[in-house]
Design an enzyme around this catalytic site. Structure first.
Site, PDB file in Angstrom:
ATOM      1  CE  LYS A  54      -3.656  -2.580   2.130  1.00 31.72           C
ATOM      2  NZ  LYS A  54      -4.098  -2.785   3.884  1.00 31.72           N
ATOM      3  CD  GLN A  98      -3.447  -4.208   6.583  1.00 30.83           C
ATOM      4  OE1 GLN A  98      -2.898  -3.007   6.268  1.00 30.83           O
ATOM      5  NE2 GLN A  98      -3.591  -5.537   6.459  1.00 30.83           N
ATOM      6  CG  ASP A 121      -9.295  -0.120   4.885  1.00 30.83           C
ATOM      7  OD1 ASP A 121      -9.432  -0.225   4.059  1.00 30.83           O
ATOM      8  OD2 ASP A 121      -9.459  -1.021   5.708  1.00 30.83           O
TER       9      ASP A 121
END
Length: 294
Positions: A54, A98, A121
């Protein structure tokens, strides 16, 4: 019938190229670049690889990457403090915690502390609620990627019968909501669904995301259906029949003879997730700069 193989790598590359171009435009308009902060707690090797990917992708499209890490024994308060700091940092457009976090931490509660305007997200309660209500907000990256794959492949969702196998908050539920928003007729299946194969075999669009290697066999698939495989399962090379050991939730060779279109694993849905993480970060930056309505 031999199914069209949907090339997620190529479509993701196109999305990323478009994001890179729009990042340049954003920089010209605002004098700054979007920034993506990733927060990794602990040293899980798989998570570390995902975060590195990422960060690298972020830099490749001209965004500013912020790599924040905490030890595996970090307390709830320490993680919450870091998230609060990133929420208040104007250089950071998007914040991603994460998952999974170490067992002593509550991932959903911590995720809920991210500013909804920076929730790239799409997992905070605010953005989940906005999706359910059909209102504008940041959406989860993988379902967005699947919608783009369907769109680029020319799939007409209007009135189509879609079956989503998996009801997770991360994918299954938001996937169903996005399909409903495009006027598909949606069934969500799970571990307690009676006669799963028969339900799946009704689908014109079948999306599998349960994390069970090759669960979806030929008897699950309606001839001519579009099959999207979100699963990513690691077996031994001998079990998988390939050098990587990676297989999806779909028995690709069997289903490819029945479906009209299918995504491979790897190279299907996976690349789309990071592409739409970048797209979400750009969108968040634009909204924060007043260039896009919230």
């Amino acid at each position: 019938m031999s199914a069209q193989v949907i090339d997620g790598k190529a479509i993701a590359a196109s999305v990323r190229a478009q994001v890179a171009e729009e990042v340049g435009t954003f920089s010209e308009q605002t004098g700054r670049v979007p920034g993506l902060a990733t927060v990794l707690v602990g040293e899980d090797p798989g998570s570390a690889v995902y975060v590195a990917g990422k960060q690298r992708a972020c830099a490749e499209v001209g965004m500013a990457p912020f790599d924040r890490r905490l030890p595996a024994d970090a307390s709830h308060a320490q993680v919450a403090e870091l998230l609060s700091e990133l929420n208040g940092d104007h250089a950071v457009s998007g914040v991603l915690l994460q998952l999974p976090v170490p067992e002593h931490l509550d991932g959903p509660t911590l995720t809920g502390m991210i500013d909804p305007d920076k929730d790239v997200d799409g997992l905070t309660p605010i953005n989940t609620g906005l999706l359910s209500l059909g209102r504008s907000g940041l959406r989860p990256c993988t379902p967005l990627g699947v919608m783009e794959l369907l769109s680029r492949t020319g799939i007409d969702l209007e009135g189509a019968e879609a079956v989503v196998v998996g009801r997770s908050n991360l994918f299954g539920k938001p996937m169903a909501q996005l399909l409903l928003a495009q006027n598909a007729t949606v069934t969500v299946c799970h571990s307690r669904t009676h006669d799963l194969a028969a339900v799946c075999a009704r689908a014109e669009i079948l999306i599998a995301a349960v994390g069970r290697p090759r669960l979806i066999g030929g008897d699950f698939v309606k001839p001519g259906a579009v099959v999207i495989d979100v699963g990513m399962n690691r077996l031994t090379p001998e079990q998988a029949g390939n050098t990587s050991g990676l297989v999806g939730d779909v028995d690709f060779p069997a289903v490819a003879e029945i479906a009209s279109a299918i995504t491979p694993v790897p190279g299907g849905v996976g690349p789309m997730t990071i592409a739409f993480l970048l797209a979400n970060t750009l969108r968040a930056a634009r909204r924060q700069a007043g260039l896009e309505l919230r």
